[in-house]
Write a protein that holds these residues in place. Structure first.
Motif, short mmCIF file in Angstrom:
data_model
loop_
_atom_site.label_atom_id
_atom_site.label_comp_id
_atom_site.label_asym_id
_atom_site.label_seq_id
_atom_site.Cartn_x
_atom_site.Cartn_y
_atom_site.Cartn_z
N GLU A 104 0.89 -1.33 -0.12
CA GLU A 104 -0.01 0.02 0.15
C GLU A 104 0.88 1.13 -0.16
O GLU A 104 2.24 1.25 0.46
N GLN A 105 0.41 2.32 -0.53
CA GLN A 105 1.01 3.60 -0.60
C GLN A 105 1.24 4.12 0.99
O GLN A 105 0.24 3.83 1.66
N PRO A 106 2.35 4.74 1.26
CA PRO A 106 2.50 5.33 2.68
C PRO A 106 1.19 6.40 2.98
O PRO A 106 0.71 6.88 1.95
N LEU A 107 0.92 6.26 4.17
CA LEU A 107 -0.20 7.06 4.58
C LEU A 107 0.21 8.74 4.41
O LEU A 107 1.17 9.00 5.11
N ASP A 108 -0.51 9.53 4.04
CA ASP A 108 -0.38 10.88 4.18
C ASP A 108 -1.03 11.51 5.36
O ASP A 108 -2.21 11.71 5.46
N THR A 109 -0.02 12.03 6.11
CA THR A 109 -0.44 12.69 7.43
C THR A 109 -0.18 14.17 7.22
O THR A 109 -0.33 14.81 8.30
N SER A 110 -0.40 14.52 6.16
CA SER A 110 -0.02 16.25 6.13
C SER A 110 -1.32 16.88 5.70
O SER A 110 -1.48 17.97 5.49
N SER A 111 -2.23 15.87 5.44
CA SER A 111 -4.03 16.72 4.94
C SER A 111 -4.98 15.80 5.43
O SER A 111 -4.76 14.88 6.21
N LEU A 112 -6.10 16.29 5.20
CA LEU A 112 -7.20 15.85 5.69
C LEU A 112 -8.17 14.69 4.73
O LEU A 112 -9.25 14.53 4.98
N ASP A 113 -7.54 14.52 3.90
CA ASP A 113 -8.00 13.88 2.59
C ASP A 113 -8.89 12.48 3.02
O ASP A 113 -9.71 11.97 2.40
N ALA A 114 -8.34 11.81 4.23
CA ALA A 114 -8.82 10.74 4.63
C ALA A 114 -9.87 10.85 5.67
O ALA A 114 -10.51 9.77 6.39
N VAL A 115 -10.60 11.89 6.00
CA VAL A 115 -11.61 12.13 6.85
C VAL A 115 -12.83 11.46 5.83
O VAL A 115 -13.10 11.99 4.75
N ARG A 116 -13.59 10.75 6.83
CA ARG A 116 -14.95 10.14 6.19
C ARG A 116 -16.15 11.04 6.64
O ARG A 116 -16.07 11.57 7.77
N GLU A 117 -16.81 11.35 5.71
CA GLU A 117 -18.11 12.10 6.00
C GLU A 117 -19.42 11.24 6.03
O GLU A 117 -19.41 10.42 5.29
N TYR A 118 -20.49 11.49 6.95
CA TYR A 118 -21.27 10.92 7.06
C TYR A 118 -22.62 11.55 7.21
O TYR A 118 -23.26 11.97 8.35
N ILE A 150 -4.34 15.30 14.00
CA ILE A 150 -5.23 15.62 15.15
C ILE A 150 -5.45 17.27 15.12
O ILE A 150 -6.46 17.68 15.18
N ALA A 151 -4.27 17.95 15.07
CA ALA A 151 -4.34 19.39 15.23
C ALA A 151 -4.98 19.95 13.84
O ALA A 151 -5.87 20.77 14.01
N LEU A 152 -4.90 19.13 12.75
CA LEU A 152 -5.48 19.87 11.66
C LEU A 152 -6.93 19.42 11.62
O LEU A 152 -7.88 20.44 11.37
N PHE A 153 -7.24 18.39 12.23
CA PHE A 153 -8.67 18.10 12.05
C PHE A 153 -9.45 18.97 13.12
O PHE A 153 -10.59 19.69 12.79
N VAL A 154 -8.87 19.29 14.43
CA VAL A 154 -9.46 20.19 15.26
C VAL A 154 -9.46 21.74 14.60
O VAL A 154 -10.49 22.29 14.95
N ALA A 155 -8.51 22.15 14.11
CA ALA A 155 -8.46 23.21 13.46
C ALA A 155 -9.78 23.47 12.37
O ALA A 155 -10.22 24.57 12.30
N GLN A 156 -9.84 22.46 11.69
CA GLN A 156 -10.88 22.39 10.54
C GLN A 156 -12.20 22.31 11.02
O GLN A 156 -13.25 23.00 10.72
N PHE A 157 -12.37 21.23 12.16
CA PHE A 157 -13.94 21.05 12.57
C PHE A 157 -14.21 21.24 13.92
O PHE A 157 -15.43 20.99 14.40
N GLY A 158 -13.10 21.69 14.47
CA GLY A 158 -13.34 21.97 16.05
C GLY A 158 -14.34 23.09 16.57
O GLY A 158 -14.68 22.96 17.63
N ALA A 159 -14.87 23.83 15.72
CA ALA A 159 -15.61 25.01 16.05
C ALA A 159 -17.06 24.51 16.09
O ALA A 159 -18.08 25.05 16.61
N GLY A 160 -17.44 23.28 15.53
CA GLY A 160 -18.76 22.54 15.44
C GLY A 160 -19.50 22.74 14.55
O GLY A 160 -20.65 22.55 14.72
N ASP A 161 -18.94 23.46 13.49
CA ASP A 161 -19.86 23.78 12.27
C ASP A 161 -20.74 22.66 11.68
O ASP A 161 -21.70 22.89 11.22
N THR A 162 -20.17 21.19 11.80
CA THR A 162 -20.92 20.34 11.28
C THR A 162 -22.07 19.63 12.05
O THR A 162 -22.80 19.05 11.66
#
Length: 195
Positions: free
Chosen positions: A34-48, A158-170
């Motif tokens: 498998e290709q190495p995991l990209d930990t520099s972006s939020l491309d792997a976030v799953r949306e429901y 973790i920090a990227l996710f909190v910065a993007q979604f931590g305000a609770g907008d979803t």
């Protein structure tokens, strides 16, 4: 004779070059190809999308398709913000997610005490940290309708996710917060009165 030697070289080159190039591609990938995991972006976030958000009836236990859950019908009481060393009830944690809370979970067999301390330090003020045995990754970060499986406490996403979604907008109630919630030790069964 020279023509035969040239033909052998051409055939050998035609066979060996693709094999060498394929081998280089495999060495760039992980051990399992498998290709190495990209930990520099939020491309792997799953949306429901399309999650319901009703309070469950007394005694009703919601069935969540994700582990940990990302939203849905839930208990009428939410958990107070903070770090917990015991698992918290899913139906109450989902109520927290409805309030825009960040839920950071970890598998206790994969994250040691130093890792838990590290996760606690990354927890936003409107966040909950708890162990969760039945999840696919060592660490998972969840907000209402969004989830990301992480490699561990050191994962920079973790920090990227909190910065993007931590305000609770979803979340359906993005500014309600987990503040004012109950201690898990004081929770009644799903749907029962608070003690």
């Amino acid at each position: 004779m020279l023509a035969v030697l040239a033909a052998v070289l051409v055939i050998a080159t035609a066979v060996l070059v693709p094999l060498v190039l394929a081998k280089d591609d495999e060495s760039d990938a992980g051990d399992d190809g498998e290709q190495p995991l990209d930990t520099s972006s939020l491309d792997a976030v799953r949306e429901y999308p399309g999650l319901t958000n009703q309070h469950v009836a007394p005694g009703e236990e919601p069935d969540y398709p994700q582990s940990p859950p990302v939203g849905g019908d839930h208990a009428p009481y939410w958990i107070e913000c903070g770090a917990y060393d015991e698992p918290i009830p899913e139906a109450n944690a989902v109520h927290d997610l409805e309030h825009g809370t960040v839920w950071l979970t970890y598998r206790p067999d994969d994250v040691d005490a130093a890792g838990v301390d590290q996760l606690t330090g990354l927890l936003p003020a409107n966040g909950i940290l708890s162990p969760y045995d039945d999840q696919e990754a060592p660490v998972v970060v969840t907000v209402w309708g969004r989830q990301l499986a992480l490699t561990g406490p050191d994962d920079p996403r973790i920090a990227l996710f909190v910065a993007q979604f931590g305000a609770g907008d979803t979340a359906p109630e993005p500014f309600a917060s987990c503040n004012g919630g109950v201690d898990p030790a004081d929770l009644p069964p799903v749907g029962g009165p608070v003690v």
